[in-house]
Each structure stands twice: as C-alpha cells, then as structure tokens.
Write a protein that holds these residues in place. Structure first.
Motif, PDB file in Angstrom:
ATOM      1  N   CYS A  68       8.536   1.035  -2.367  1.00  0.00           N
ATOM      2  CA  CYS A  68       9.208   1.067  -3.267  1.00  0.00           C
ATOM      3  C   CYS A  68       9.713   1.729  -4.164  1.00  0.00           C
ATOM      4  O   CYS A  68       9.925   2.755  -3.037  1.00  0.00           O
ATOM      5  CB  CYS A  68       7.652   1.388  -4.286  1.00  0.00           C
ATOM      6  SG  CYS A  68       6.613   2.563  -4.669  1.00  0.00           S
ATOM      7  N   SER A 106       7.260   5.501  -2.443  1.00  0.00           N
ATOM      8  CA  SER A 106       8.522   5.833  -2.645  1.00  0.00           C
ATOM      9  C   SER A 106       9.351   6.408  -2.008  1.00  0.00           C
ATOM     10  O   SER A 106       9.263   7.333  -1.298  1.00  0.00           O
ATOM     11  CB  SER A 106       7.789   6.658  -4.145  1.00  0.00           C
ATOM     12  OG  SER A 106       7.272   5.709  -5.126  1.00  0.00           O
ATOM     13  N   PHE A 150       8.938  -4.144   1.754  1.00  0.00           N
ATOM     14  CA  PHE A 150       9.129  -3.653   0.233  1.00  0.00           C
ATOM     15  C   PHE A 150       8.803  -4.611  -1.007  1.00  0.00           C
ATOM     16  O   PHE A 150       9.066  -5.377  -0.794  1.00  0.00           O
ATOM     17  CB  PHE A 150      10.753  -3.391  -0.088  1.00  0.00           C
ATOM     18  CG  PHE A 150      10.864  -3.190  -1.134  1.00  0.00           C
ATOM     19  CD1 PHE A 150      11.768  -2.100  -1.302  1.00  0.00           C
ATOM     20  CD2 PHE A 150      11.533  -3.893  -1.922  1.00  0.00           C
ATOM     21  CE1 PHE A 150      11.757  -1.133  -2.040  1.00  0.00           C
ATOM     22  CE2 PHE A 150      11.887  -3.123  -3.157  1.00  0.00           C
ATOM     23  CZ  PHE A 150      12.243  -1.966  -3.276  1.00  0.00           C
ATOM     24  N   ILE A 151       8.546  -3.377  -1.892  1.00  0.00           N
ATOM     25  CA  ILE A 151       7.245  -4.683  -3.474  1.00  0.00           C
ATOM     26  C   ILE A 151       8.361  -4.036  -4.762  1.00  0.00           C
ATOM     27  O   ILE A 151       8.778  -2.736  -4.827  1.00  0.00           O
ATOM     28  CB  ILE A 151       6.150  -4.490  -3.322  1.00  0.00           C
ATOM     29  CG1 ILE A 151       5.908  -2.963  -3.441  1.00  0.00           C
ATOM     30  CG2 ILE A 151       5.100  -5.478  -2.235  1.00  0.00           C
ATOM     31  CD1 ILE A 151       4.263  -2.660  -3.497  1.00  0.00           C
ATOM     32  N   GLY A 152       9.277  -4.714  -5.215  1.00  0.00           N
ATOM     33  CA  GLY A 152       9.771  -4.328  -6.733  1.00  0.00           C
ATOM     34  C   GLY A 152       9.940  -5.564  -7.814  1.00  0.00           C
ATOM     35  O   GLY A 152       9.549  -6.681  -7.095  1.00  0.00           O
ATOM     36  N   GLU A 159       8.434   2.657 -10.692  1.00  0.00           N
ATOM     37  CA  GLU A 159       8.131   1.148  -9.984  1.00  0.00           C
ATOM     38  C   GLU A 159       6.986   1.649  -8.746  1.00  0.00           C
ATOM     39  O   GLU A 159       7.284   1.649  -7.539  1.00  0.00           O
ATOM     40  CB  GLU A 159       9.001   0.399  -9.602  1.00  0.00           C
ATOM     41  CG  GLU A 159       9.440  -0.793 -10.306  1.00  0.00           C
ATOM     42  CD  GLU A 159      10.056  -1.811  -9.616  1.00  0.00           C
ATOM     43  OE1 GLU A 159       9.884  -1.928  -8.496  1.00  0.00           O
ATOM     44  OE2 GLU A 159      11.492  -1.942 -10.555  1.00  0.00           O
ATOM     45  N   ALA A 161       1.759   1.908  -2.052  1.00  0.00           N
ATOM     46  CA  ALA A 161       3.127   2.004  -1.405  1.00  0.00           C
ATOM     47  C   ALA A 161       3.791   3.692  -1.652  1.00  0.00           C
ATOM     48  O   ALA A 161       3.512   4.152  -2.569  1.00  0.00           O
ATOM     49  CB  ALA A 161       3.782   0.918  -2.148  1.00  0.00           C
TER      50      ALA A 161
END
Length: 193
Positions: free
Chosen positions: A10, A22, A48-50, A15, A20
C-alpha cells in the motif's frame, strides 16, 4: 510476506494496512521502495491496495474495483501539448498458478484501467477525456507497481476503493472518505483472502 510467498503493498502515509507493506506515495517513492523489496524478498505475487479517484460520476463513492492495467497519462498529453517516447500503458503478467491472484480475480468486482500521476486531478473536463479513453480510476502509485512487477516477472493486481471524484472537491472528498475507504478495503480483503 504471506505464507504463500506473496506480498500485499500500500502507499502508506494514512493509507496503512496491518497486512500490507507501505511503499511510499507517488510514482518515484513507490518504484524505488518496491524495487528494493522485490530484490530482497522475491515475492511470488504482489497485490496493491488503496484509494482511487473516479473519472466517472456514475461510479458510486466507496465502490470497489480490481485492476491489472494502468496508464501514465498527463493532462498535457490529452491537450496535444506533449508527447512521450515511453510506453504509457502497462498490464500485469498473468499467472494461472497463483491461487491468491486467482481468488482476487474471482471476487466478482468490476475491472478498471487506473491512471497514475504524481498529481491529483481536479479538472472534471480532464476526467471526462480520461473516461472517454476507457480509463475509470486514478491512483498515484499503481503504474509504478505494475512496472516493477513486470520487470521482476511477478503477477500483480490492484484492489481499489473509490474515495472521491476527480473534480474541484477531490482533496476534500478524499479526506472525508479516507477512513471509510480503509474500513471497506479491510473488510473486503479479510472476507476474501
């Protein structure tokens, strides 16, 4: 890194997700950090998450999307005021043997092409032009994530929650919805992976 050898990443800086890593905000920070991670940890896949801004006001805030395709198009390109010798669209490599990627693909979430830039769009006319090109979402890091993944031949996906529209109120709406975006991403990922 997960037991199955994959890695969730992420942006960080507000966020953040406990599961996850960073990688930084924007194209440059995320490219550098993710390259170092891939060299040292050699993950089998990346997710990827966001958050994402939407170029289409028909999309509801807090809707979820999956992506395996990103562009890196600046407004000057759409105005015919610039050109690039670089390829400005990238797709993830596919891997049918990656169970987590296959699970994510089977979530039934709509797919979207995601544009990345080091800037957040606040011009709705620009947003309309992007939508006309079939690009629905904007996220600052995803093009870099797919670029690094492709360089290391790692399958990758992005899971996005719409935090705002790409208009005059983009930043205010992002801040207003940021907590709900994180909660929605947490709950959807906890129930599916």
């Amino acid at each position: 890194m997960r037991k199955d050898g994959g890695l969730f990443v992420c942006a960080g800086r507000g966020e953040d997700f406990s599961f996850a890593k960073s990688i930084g905000v924007g194209l440059i920070e995320s490219s550098i950090t993710l390259t170092q991670i891939c060299q040292n940890q050699k993950p089998k896949f990346l997710v990827f998450i966001g958050s994402a801004g939407s170029y289409d006001k028909k999309i509801k805030l807090l809707d979820l999307f999956i992506s395996n395709s990103a562009t890196q198009i600046e407004i000057s390109h759409l105005q015919n005021k610039s050109y690039t010798p670089l390829k400005n669209q990238i797709n993830s490599i596919d891997s049918v043997s990656c169970e987590t990627i296959n699970k994510i693909d089977s979530l039934g979430l709509p797919r979207a092409i995601v544009n990345s830039s080091n800037y957040i769009s606040t011009d709705f006319l620009y947003a309309q032009k992007m939508r006309e090109k079939g690009i629905l979402l904007e996220n600052m890091e995803f093009f870099a994530v797919l670029s690094v993944a492709k360089r290391f031949q790692i399958p990758a996906r992005g899971i996005f929650c719409v935090s705002n529209y790409c208009d005059t109120f983009a930043h205010q709406d992002f801040l207003k919805n940021q907590r709900e975006v994180i909660e929605k991403l947490y709950s959807s990922l906890n129930s599916s992976t």
